[in-house]
Motif scaffolding. Structure first.
Motif, PDB file in Angstrom:
ATOM      1  N   THR A  55       0.829  -1.214   0.000  1.00  9.41           N
ATOM      2  CA  THR A  55       0.000   0.000   0.000  1.00  9.41           C
ATOM      3  C   THR A  55       0.867   1.269   0.000  1.00  9.41           C
ATOM      4  O   THR A  55       0.608   2.205  -0.770  1.00  9.41           O
ATOM      5  N   HIS A  56       1.897   1.291   0.871  1.00  4.39           N
ATOM      6  CA  HIS A  56       2.747   2.494   0.936  1.00  4.39           C
ATOM      7  C   HIS A  56       3.425   2.763  -0.421  1.00  4.39           C
ATOM      8  O   HIS A  56       3.510   3.900  -0.882  1.00  4.39           O
ATOM      9  N   SER A 133       5.089 -10.896   6.062  1.00  4.98           N
ATOM     10  CA  SER A 133       5.162  -9.456   6.315  1.00  4.98           C
ATOM     11  C   SER A 133       4.237  -9.056   7.480  1.00  4.98           C
ATOM     12  O   SER A 133       4.615  -8.269   8.356  1.00  4.98           O
ATOM     13  N   LYS A 253      11.750  -5.722   3.831  1.00  3.62           N
ATOM     14  CA  LYS A 253      12.601  -6.435   2.878  1.00  3.62           C
ATOM     15  C   LYS A 253      12.244  -6.087   1.433  1.00  3.62           C
ATOM     16  O   LYS A 253      13.105  -6.001   0.571  1.00  3.62           O
ATOM     17  N   GLY A 254      10.951  -5.955   1.169  1.00  3.66           N
ATOM     18  CA  GLY A 254      10.509  -5.505  -0.160  1.00  3.66           C
ATOM     19  C   GLY A 254      10.827  -6.465  -1.286  1.00  3.66           C
ATOM     20  O   GLY A 254      11.222  -6.027  -2.368  1.00  3.66           O
TER      21      GLY A 254
HETATM   22  P1  A3P Z   1       7.890  -6.843   3.416  1.00  2.00           P
HETATM   23  O1  A3P Z   1       7.484  -6.896   4.848  1.00  2.00           O
HETATM   24  O2  A3P Z   1       7.752  -8.174   2.720  1.00  2.00           O
HETATM   25  O3  A3P Z   1       9.240  -6.257   3.225  1.00  2.00           O
HETATM   26  P2  A3P Z   1       2.015  -2.114   3.136  1.00  2.00           P
HETATM   27  O4  A3P Z   1       2.513  -0.816   2.658  1.00  2.00           O
HETATM   28  O5  A3P Z   1       0.747  -2.555   2.486  1.00  2.00           O
HETATM   29  O6  A3P Z   1       1.981  -2.179   4.638  1.00  2.00           O
HETATM   30  O7  A3P Z   1       3.072  -3.224   2.671  1.00  2.00           O
HETATM   31  C1  A3P Z   1       4.337  -3.321   3.257  1.00  2.00           C
HETATM   32  C2  A3P Z   1       5.200  -4.227   2.411  1.00  2.00           C
HETATM   33  O8  A3P Z   1       5.535  -3.528   1.191  1.00  2.00           O
HETATM   34  C3  A3P Z   1       6.508  -4.589   3.087  1.00  2.00           C
HETATM   35  O9  A3P Z   1       6.862  -5.890   2.644  1.00  2.00           O
HETATM   36  C4  A3P Z   1       7.432  -3.510   2.525  1.00  2.00           C
HETATM   37  O10 A3P Z   1       8.798  -3.807   2.617  1.00  2.00           O
HETATM   38  C5  A3P Z   1       6.959  -3.468   1.085  1.00  2.00           C
HETATM   39  N1  A3P Z   1       7.379  -2.216   0.434  1.00  2.00           N
HETATM   40  C6  A3P Z   1       7.283  -0.944   0.893  1.00  2.00           C
HETATM   41  N2  A3P Z   1       7.834  -0.083   0.025  1.00  2.00           N
HETATM   42  C7  A3P Z   1       8.287  -0.812  -1.001  1.00  2.00           C
HETATM   43  C8  A3P Z   1       8.975  -0.483  -2.213  1.00  2.00           C
HETATM   44  N3  A3P Z   1       9.307   0.776  -2.499  1.00  2.00           N
HETATM   45  N4  A3P Z   1       9.304  -1.492  -3.057  1.00  2.00           N
HETATM   46  C9  A3P Z   1       8.967  -2.767  -2.757  1.00  2.00           C
HETATM   47  N5  A3P Z   1       8.324  -3.143  -1.635  1.00  2.00           N
HETATM   48  C10 A3P Z   1       7.996  -2.175  -0.768  1.00  2.00           C
END
Ligand code: A3P
Length: 293
Positions: A55-56, A133, A253-254
């Motif tokens: 989402t972020h 996650s 971790k992403g």
């Molecule tokens: P991980 O915990 O697997 O690293 P949300 O925003 O819905 O809470 O999702 C968070 C997940 O999106 C996390 O996954 C986070 O690391 C990943 N995320 C956030 N920014 C990112 C980016 N720029 N590129 C890839 N993944 C990203």
């Protein structure tokens, strides 16, 4: 409506806010209660995703495309999250094309968002990476869930039956699938996958830009992709996003496929079996990708 304490299968305590039988993190219950009456604008965009689906990331990308420049948005995306913020905070972002976001279901959205037929971006991520996650999220965010000390072994069955905030991943996806089908003539809807974004960000950003109706600009798309890489966002959002013990916890971790470092073969089989069963009639079933090669 109250804070409820539950326990994973190992007896480890974890707490949630429960409103009308639906679980949320422990946030302001009056805001959750008032969510359906939130006033929104015709041109607000709704970014929808199950927690931990990126989402972020997608919020930042969408916001940059709408502002027409690859510049970090100087606030946390949850400042415009409908179940977290009161009307006055949402209204403090007066511009057009605000990217409101939420993890709730269609029937829980603000009534006005449904009536005004706001544009919807729906983001999916494979549930194996989501559970890993979300597990890390629940352990980190003690202010939202209390001190949770479970292991992944104890957490996984708890997650699979949908006892976490926002309920079951399967119910979320299947309910939204039905609602997307029912609402597609009312709301413009764009569906995205975390894994596609990782594999071919430019192509996906281009498609998103077309959906948003922003001017075609390949150099902007490249700049946005670069600015929103995991590494860059982790650095650039540092002043704005929430921290746990001094660390940003959203940017863990992403990656696609990190579940392989966490789930045992038995746990993977448990999830896989349920996935095949629950998703058998879903159009999303074969689109979900569990690894990137
Ligand atoms: P991980 O915990 O697997 O690293 P949300 O925003 O819905 O809470 O999702 C968070 C997940 O999106 C996390 O996954 C986070 O690391 C990943 N995320 C956030 N920014 C990112 C980016 N720029 N590129 C890839 N993944 C990203």
């Amino acid at each position: 409506m109250s804070v409820v304490e539950d326990h994973d299968v190992g007896g480890n305590s974890i707490s949630f806010l429960e409103v009308d039988g639906f679980r949320y993190p422990i946030v302001d219950q009056e805001i959750v209660k008032g969510m359906s009456q939130l006033k929104v604008k015709d041109d607000d965009i709704l970014l929808l995703a199950y927690p931990k689906s990126g989402t972020h990331w997608l919020w930042e990308i969408t916001s940059m495309l709408l502002q027409g420049k690859a510049e970090t948005v100087p606030h946390w995306k949850s400042k415009v999250m409908v179940e977290l913020q009161p009307q006055e905070v949402i209204d403090s972002f007066p511009g057009s094309h605000r990217v409101l976001n939420t993890h709730v279901r269609y029937n829980q959205l603000p009534v006005q968002a449904r009536e005004k037929r706001c544009r919807i971006i729906f983001v999916l991520r494979n549930p194996k990476d989501v559970v890993v996650s979300f597990f890390n999220h629940h352990k980190s965010f003690t202010n939202l869930y209390g001190e949770y000390n479970g292991s992944l072994k104890d957490y996984l069955p708890f997650f699979l039956v949908g006892k976490t905030d926002y309920g079951s991943w399967f119910d979320y996806v299947l309910e939204w699938e039905k609602d997307i089908e029912a609402q597609q003539d009312r709301h413009p809807i764009h569906i995205m996958y975390y894994e596609d974004m990782k594999q071919k960000p430019l192509e996906e950003i281009r498609k998103l830009a077309v959906f948003l109706g922003v001017p075609t600009d390949d150099s902007l798309y490249s700049a946005v992709a670069e600015k929103c890489s995991f590494k860059n966002m982790k650095g650039d959002k540092e002043p704005y996003d929430p921290k746990f013990k001094g660390q940003l916890f959203v940017y863990r971790k992403g990656q696609v496929g990190d579940w392989q470092n966490w789930l045992t073969p038995e746990q993977n089989e448990m999830l896989e079996k349920l996935y095949q069963e629950k998703m058998k009639d879903s159009k999303f079933k074969d689109k979900m990708r569990f690894t990137l090669t």
